[in-house]
Design a protein around this motif. Structure first.
Motif, PDB file in Angstrom:
ATOM      1  N   PHE A  57      10.505  26.781  17.007  1.00  0.00           N
ATOM      2  CA  PHE A  57      10.817  28.201  16.846  1.00  0.00           C
ATOM      3  C   PHE A  57      12.006  28.547  17.733  1.00  0.00           C
ATOM      4  O   PHE A  57      12.146  28.006  18.830  1.00  0.00           O
ATOM      5  CB  PHE A  57       9.628  29.072  17.258  1.00  0.00           C
ATOM      6  CG  PHE A  57       8.453  28.975  16.341  1.00  0.00           C
ATOM      7  CD1 PHE A  57       8.319  29.834  15.271  1.00  0.00           C
ATOM      8  CD2 PHE A  57       7.479  28.013  16.555  1.00  0.00           C
ATOM      9  CE1 PHE A  57       7.222  29.739  14.426  1.00  0.00           C
ATOM     10  CE2 PHE A  57       6.389  27.908  15.718  1.00  0.00           C
ATOM     11  CZ  PHE A  57       6.262  28.773  14.640  1.00  0.00           C
ATOM     12  N   THR A  58      12.841  29.458  17.265  1.00  0.00           N
ATOM     13  CA  THR A  58      13.944  29.942  18.082  1.00  0.00           C
ATOM     14  C   THR A  58      13.392  30.964  19.068  1.00  0.00           C
ATOM     15  O   THR A  58      12.747  31.924  18.651  1.00  0.00           O
ATOM     16  CB  THR A  58      15.014  30.615  17.205  1.00  0.00           C
ATOM     17  OG1 THR A  58      15.443  29.678  16.219  1.00  0.00           O
ATOM     18  CG2 THR A  58      16.197  31.072  18.039  1.00  0.00           C
ATOM     19  N   PRO A  59      13.620  30.768  20.373  1.00  0.00           N
ATOM     20  CA  PRO A  59      13.134  31.769  21.339  1.00  0.00           C
ATOM     21  C   PRO A  59      13.732  33.137  21.029  1.00  0.00           C
ATOM     22  O   PRO A  59      14.910  33.250  20.715  1.00  0.00           O
ATOM     23  CB  PRO A  59      13.638  31.246  22.683  1.00  0.00           C
ATOM     24  CG  PRO A  59      13.901  29.806  22.451  1.00  0.00           C
ATOM     25  CD  PRO A  59      14.307  29.673  21.018  1.00  0.00           C
TER      26      PRO A  59
ATOM     27  N   TYR B 254       4.868  32.205  12.065  1.00  0.00           N
ATOM     28  CA  TYR B 254       4.560  32.285  13.485  1.00  0.00           C
ATOM     29  C   TYR B 254       3.834  31.035  13.947  1.00  0.00           C
ATOM     30  O   TYR B 254       3.323  30.246  13.148  1.00  0.00           O
ATOM     31  CB  TYR B 254       3.709  33.524  13.784  1.00  0.00           C
ATOM     32  CG  TYR B 254       2.316  33.464  13.193  1.00  0.00           C
ATOM     33  CD1 TYR B 254       1.256  32.978  13.948  1.00  0.00           C
ATOM     34  CD2 TYR B 254       2.078  33.858  11.885  1.00  0.00           C
ATOM     35  CE1 TYR B 254      -0.017  32.893  13.409  1.00  0.00           C
ATOM     36  CE2 TYR B 254       0.810  33.772  11.337  1.00  0.00           C
ATOM     37  CZ  TYR B 254      -0.236  33.289  12.096  1.00  0.00           C
ATOM     38  OH  TYR B 254      -1.495  33.203  11.562  1.00  0.00           O
ATOM     39  N   GLY B 255       3.799  30.860  15.222  1.00  0.00           N
ATOM     40  CA  GLY B 255       3.051  29.782  15.836  1.00  0.00           C
ATOM     41  C   GLY B 255       2.291  30.328  17.021  1.00  0.00           C
ATOM     42  O   GLY B 255       2.690  31.328  17.630  1.00  0.00           O
ATOM     43  N   PHE B 256       1.187  29.667  17.342  1.00  0.00           N
ATOM     44  CA  PHE B 256       0.361  30.145  18.451  1.00  0.00           C
ATOM     45  C   PHE B 256      -0.330  28.949  19.096  1.00  0.00           C
ATOM     46  O   PHE B 256      -0.802  28.049  18.414  1.00  0.00           O
ATOM     47  CB  PHE B 256      -0.687  31.139  17.935  1.00  0.00           C
ATOM     48  CG  PHE B 256      -1.570  31.683  19.015  1.00  0.00           C
ATOM     49  CD1 PHE B 256      -1.120  32.684  19.856  1.00  0.00           C
ATOM     50  CD2 PHE B 256      -2.853  31.190  19.204  1.00  0.00           C
ATOM     51  CE1 PHE B 256      -1.935  33.189  20.861  1.00  0.00           C
ATOM     52  CE2 PHE B 256      -3.669  31.690  20.201  1.00  0.00           C
ATOM     53  CZ  PHE B 256      -3.210  32.687  21.039  1.00  0.00           C
ATOM     54  N   SER B 257      -0.381  28.959  20.418  1.00  0.00           N
ATOM     55  CA  SER B 257      -1.050  27.890  21.138  1.00  0.00           C
ATOM     56  C   SER B 257      -1.786  28.486  22.327  1.00  0.00           C
ATOM     57  O   SER B 257      -1.222  29.285  23.081  1.00  0.00           O
ATOM     58  CB  SER B 257      -0.033  26.858  21.628  1.00  0.00           C
ATOM     59  OG  SER B 257      -0.667  25.799  22.286  1.00  0.00           O
ATOM     60  N   LEU B 258      -3.058  28.116  22.470  1.00  0.00           N
ATOM     61  CA  LEU B 258      -3.877  28.628  23.566  1.00  0.00           C
ATOM     62  C   LEU B 258      -4.345  27.446  24.405  1.00  0.00           C
ATOM     63  O   LEU B 258      -4.965  26.517  23.895  1.00  0.00           O
ATOM     64  CB  LEU B 258      -5.085  29.399  23.019  1.00  0.00           C
ATOM     65  CG  LEU B 258      -6.033  29.996  24.051  1.00  0.00           C
ATOM     66  CD1 LEU B 258      -5.324  31.034  24.910  1.00  0.00           C
ATOM     67  CD2 LEU B 258      -7.231  30.628  23.350  1.00  0.00           C
ATOM     68  N   TYR B 259      -4.036  27.495  25.697  1.00  0.00           N
ATOM     69  CA  TYR B 259      -4.339  26.388  26.603  1.00  0.00           C
ATOM     70  C   TYR B 259      -5.277  26.878  27.703  1.00  0.00           C
ATOM     71  O   TYR B 259      -5.028  27.916  28.325  1.00  0.00           O
ATOM     72  CB  TYR B 259      -3.039  25.861  27.215  1.00  0.00           C
ATOM     73  CG  TYR B 259      -3.209  24.633  28.080  1.00  0.00           C
ATOM     74  CD1 TYR B 259      -3.371  23.378  27.521  1.00  0.00           C
ATOM     75  CD2 TYR B 259      -3.207  24.739  29.471  1.00  0.00           C
ATOM     76  CE1 TYR B 259      -3.515  22.241  28.311  1.00  0.00           C
ATOM     77  CE2 TYR B 259      -3.356  23.619  30.274  1.00  0.00           C
ATOM     78  CZ  TYR B 259      -3.507  22.373  29.686  1.00  0.00           C
ATOM     79  OH  TYR B 259      -3.658  21.253  30.469  1.00  0.00           O
ATOM     80  N   ASP B 260      -6.352  26.161  27.926  1.00  0.00           N
ATOM     81  CA  ASP B 260      -7.316  26.491  28.977  1.00  0.00           C
ATOM     82  C   ASP B 260      -6.866  25.783  30.263  1.00  0.00           C
ATOM     83  O   ASP B 260      -6.950  24.555  30.369  1.00  0.00           O
ATOM     84  CB  ASP B 260      -8.715  26.032  28.566  1.00  0.00           C
ATOM     85  CG  ASP B 260      -9.776  26.495  29.561  1.00  0.00           C
ATOM     86  OD1 ASP B 260      -9.485  26.611  30.771  1.00  0.00           O
ATOM     87  OD2 ASP B 260     -10.914  26.728  29.117  1.00  0.00           O
TER      88      ASP B 260
END
Length: 199
Positions: A62-64, A40-46
């Motif tokens: 990643f494949t959507p 998995y991948g994860f990104s958090l943007y403020d």
């Protein structure tokens, strides 16, 4: 779906303060029994600070998949609400002229509220369907050709009826079509062979 809900739950519980939040998120992701079994991948943007707060595998491709659909649905429900206009119309003298809005629920076996049908049925005016002047493509860019025959990818149309889908079912050993209007176009030759007539 579970992992999406867990991620959202984690974010709701985490106090997003600079260093502490990054350490806390690292801990939460590393201790998750479910996430250990998945790539998995994860990104958090403020948005307020206009900077990335946290990332894990955020630079990987990643494949959507369905998780993209979940966020699209969530955003749509927040922005659009639980309903959209089912029909556009004008009344001119003794005529009711109507055209579609792209709403797929008209006469759909699972989605239809009956409001559009009842409006048209109970009108004392002459009904006229007007096609839109803009030309819509049958399919959008990026739609997989191998999904063409499946119910979840019907052709686009401004005024879909029955969701632009004909359903084939076996009922008491016989082939039934929904809507039944199309049964006249199908002739069953035997238990295993069906011939279709062009219309």
């Amino acid at each position: 779906m579970r992992s999406i809900l867990i991620l959202l739950g984690l974010l709701a519980c985490v106090n997003l303060k600079a260093q502490d939040s990054t350490l806390n998120l690292n801990e939460q992701f590393n201790q998750s029994n479910i996430l250990k079994k998945h790539y998995y991948g994860f990104s958090l943007y403020d948005i307020d600070q206009q900077r990335y707060v946290y990332g894990y595998n955020e630079d990987k491709h990643f494949t959507p998949a369905s998780n993209t659909k979940v966020f699209t649905l969530f955003t749509s429900l927040k922005l659009i609400g639980d309903s959209i206009p089912g029909l556009a119309y004008v009344e001119r003298g003794d005529s009711l002229i109507f055209w579609g809005t792209g709403d797929p629920s008209f006469l759909h076996p699972r989605l239809d509220s009956g409001k559009v049908y009842n409006l048209l049925k109970n009108s004392d005016k002459k009904l006229f369907y007007s096609s839109t002047s803009t030309q819509e493509p049958t399919y959008r860019n990026g739609w997989s050709i191998e999904d063409y025959e499946f119910y979840y990818q019907p052709e686009l149309f401004p005024f879909p009826i029955y969701g632009n889908v004909v359903q084939f079912r076996e009922v008491n050993g016989k082939l039934k079509l929904f809507p039944s209007y199309f049964e006249r176009d199908v002739k069953q030759l035997s238990d295993t062979t069906t011939r279709y007539r062009n219309t």
